[in-house]
Design a protein around this motif. Structure first.
Motif, mmCIF file in Angstrom:
data_model
loop_
_atom_site.group_PDB
_atom_site.id
_atom_site.type_symbol
_atom_site.label_atom_id
_atom_site.label_comp_id
_atom_site.label_asym_id
_atom_site.label_seq_id
_atom_site.Cartn_x
_atom_site.Cartn_y
_atom_site.Cartn_z
ATOM 1 N N ARG A 11 1.493 12.945 1.058
ATOM 2 C CA ARG A 11 0.351 13.115 1.955
ATOM 3 C C ARG A 11 0.396 12.144 3.141
ATOM 4 O O ARG A 11 -0.466 12.175 4.007
ATOM 5 N N THR A 70 -2.509 7.508 -0.586
ATOM 6 C CA THR A 70 -1.552 6.706 -1.356
ATOM 7 C C THR A 70 -0.409 7.552 -1.917
ATOM 8 O O THR A 70 0.594 7.015 -2.351
ATOM 9 N N GLN A 71 -0.560 8.865 -1.894
ATOM 10 C CA GLN A 71 0.519 9.737 -2.356
ATOM 11 C C GLN A 71 1.518 9.928 -1.217
ATOM 12 O O GLN A 71 1.128 10.266 -0.099
ATOM 13 N N THR A 72 2.789 9.708 -1.500
ATOM 14 C CA THR A 72 3.810 9.764 -0.450
ATOM 15 C C THR A 72 3.892 11.132 0.221
ATOM 16 O O THR A 72 4.166 11.214 1.416
#
Length: 118
Positions: free
Chosen positions: A102, A98-100
């Motif tokens: 990653r 959910t982290q951009t």
């Protein structure tokens, strides 16, 4: 600051921390029911945690004084507490980051099979 005052402050801090921990450990038991895989319905109290995600386990008591019993989604068909109904199942869930920073450019959806209460 002398040693006696320091010990008093440390003692008060420890008492405060223990009191806080005891207050949290009692849980938030609300009336509800559990339907087990054997289709037996148990009425009692469920430790309601206002879950952001579906719980991996729930704690159930037949009355407010009894010891809690833990149930996993695989042990039950459904449970209801605080007007919220949770139904167990084995589902595929999307597990991409959910982290951009990653994320990748692969259009393939990443899924995994999990046991869940929905």
């Amino acid at each position: 600051m002398n040693k006696i005052e320091r010990f008093k402050k440390i003692g008060l801090l420890l008492i405060g921390m223990l009191t806080f921990q005891l207050a949290l450990s009692h849980g938030n038991y609300l009336p509800g029911y559990v339907i087990k895989k054997s289709t037996d319905t148990l009425y009692g109290y469920i430790d309601y945690r206002n879950w952001d995600q579906n719980p991996d386990k729930i704690n159930f008591k037949t009355n407010t004084e009894s010891n809690p019993i833990s149930f996993n989604p695989i042990d039950i068909i459904e449970f209801k507490v605080d007007g919220e109904l949770y139904v167990s199942g084995i589902i595929k869930t999307e597990v991409s980051p959910t982290q951009t920073n990653r994320l990748n450019y692969n259009p393939r959806i990443n899924t995994k099979v999990v046991t869940s209460s929905r």
